[in-house]
Scaffold this motif. Structure first.
Motif, PDB file in Angstrom:
ATOM      1  N   LEU A  41       0.826  -1.203   0.000  1.00 31.00           N
ATOM      2  CA  LEU A  41       0.000   0.000   0.000  1.00 31.00           C
ATOM      3  C   LEU A  41       0.861   1.254   0.000  1.00 31.00           C
TER       4      LEU A  41
ATOM      5  N   ASP B 263      -3.003   4.062  -3.950  1.00 31.13           N
ATOM      6  CA  ASP B 263      -4.099   4.363  -4.863  1.00 31.13           C
ATOM      7  C   ASP B 263      -3.734   5.468  -5.844  1.00 31.13           C
TER       8      ASP B 263
ATOM      9  N   THR C  50      -5.903  -1.673  -6.231  1.00 33.15           N
ATOM     10  CA  THR C  50      -6.038  -1.905  -4.801  1.00 33.15           C
ATOM     11  C   THR C  50      -7.485  -2.247  -4.480  1.00 33.15           C
ATOM     12  N   ARG C  51      -7.740  -2.654  -3.248  1.00 30.12           N
ATOM     13  CA  ARG C  51      -9.107  -2.973  -2.827  1.00 30.12           C
ATOM     14  C   ARG C  51     -10.008  -1.755  -2.990  1.00 30.12           C
ATOM     15  N   LYS C  52      -9.500  -0.580  -2.641  1.00 26.33           N
ATOM     16  CA  LYS C  52     -10.286   0.660  -2.758  1.00 26.33           C
ATOM     17  C   LYS C  52     -10.644   0.929  -4.227  1.00 26.33           C
ATOM     18  N   LYS C  53      -9.652   0.775  -5.102  1.00 24.86           N
ATOM     19  CA  LYS C  53      -9.897   0.996  -6.526  1.00 24.86           C
ATOM     20  C   LYS C  53     -10.826  -0.077  -7.089  1.00 24.86           C
ATOM     21  N   TYR C  54     -10.634  -1.325  -6.648  1.00 24.58           N
ATOM     22  CA  TYR C  54     -11.505  -2.426  -7.063  1.00 24.58           C
ATOM     23  C   TYR C  54     -12.959  -2.126  -6.695  1.00 24.58           C
ATOM     24  N   ASP C  55     -13.182  -1.696  -5.449  1.00 26.38           N
ATOM     25  CA  ASP C  55     -14.544  -1.389  -5.003  1.00 26.38           C
ATOM     26  C   ASP C  55     -15.159  -0.275  -5.847  1.00 26.38           C
ATOM     27  N   ARG C  56     -14.364   0.722  -6.188  1.00 28.24           N
ATOM     28  CA  ARG C  56     -14.877   1.826  -7.006  1.00 28.24           C
ATOM     29  C   ARG C  56     -15.198   1.363  -8.429  1.00 28.24           C
TER      30      ARG C  56
ATOM     31  N   GLN D 187     -18.444  -0.532  -8.252  1.00 25.47           N
ATOM     32  CA  GLN D 187     -19.561   0.411  -8.101  1.00 25.47           C
ATOM     33  C   GLN D 187     -19.890   1.079  -9.426  1.00 25.47           C
TER      34      GLN D 187
ATOM     35  N   GLU E 132     -22.298   4.111  -8.747  1.00 23.35           N
ATOM     36  CA  GLU E 132     -21.641   5.424  -8.749  1.00 23.35           C
ATOM     37  C   GLU E 132     -22.223   6.275  -9.872  1.00 23.35           C
TER      38      GLU E 132
ATOM     39  N   ASN F 244     -15.754  12.322 -11.895  1.00 26.56           N
ATOM     40  CA  ASN F 244     -15.307  10.953 -12.143  1.00 26.56           C
ATOM     41  C   ASN F 244     -15.193  10.611 -13.624  1.00 26.56           C
TER      42      ASN F 244
END
Length: 100
Positions: free
Chosen positions: A24, A29, A37-43, A46, A52, A58
């Motif tokens: 990390l 990110d 990353t997990r954060k980017k994957y989740d976005r 979405q 989203e 965006n």
């Protein structure tokens, strides 16, 4: 014997945590990394699932997701009533040319 296994599990968890922290810090990110990353994957999930909403903020991210060809699909488990959505990431392949 159980103490050795418990110590090994604890050691493995510590090593994993250290490696995850390093990843990390190293990749994070930032927009310049190819790491998802997990954060980017989740976005991404979405966005592809329509959660989203579109906005001027965006637009660059949406373009990046479309240009990479990410697709959201379902696993065999989901079709059978369990599991979750799967993010498919296309792989670039190269065609090797042989000279005879």
């Amino acid at each position: 014997m159980e103490n050795k296994a418990a110590a090994r599990d604890s050691s493995d968890r510590d090593l994993y945590r250290q490696f995850q922290d390093w990843c990390l810090k190293t990749y994070g990110d930032s927009g310049k990394t190819k790491t998802v990353t997990r954060k980017k994957y989740d976005r991404i999930v979405q966005f592809l699932s329509g959660v989203e909403p579109s906005s001027a903020d965006n637009a660059k991210f949406k373009f990046w997701v479309k240009s990479k060809g990410f697709q959201l699909g379902s696993s065999e488990e989901l079709k059978a009533g369990g599991g979750k959505l799967v993010l498919y990431v296309p792989v670039k392949t190269t065609v090797s040319a042989y000279l005879y």
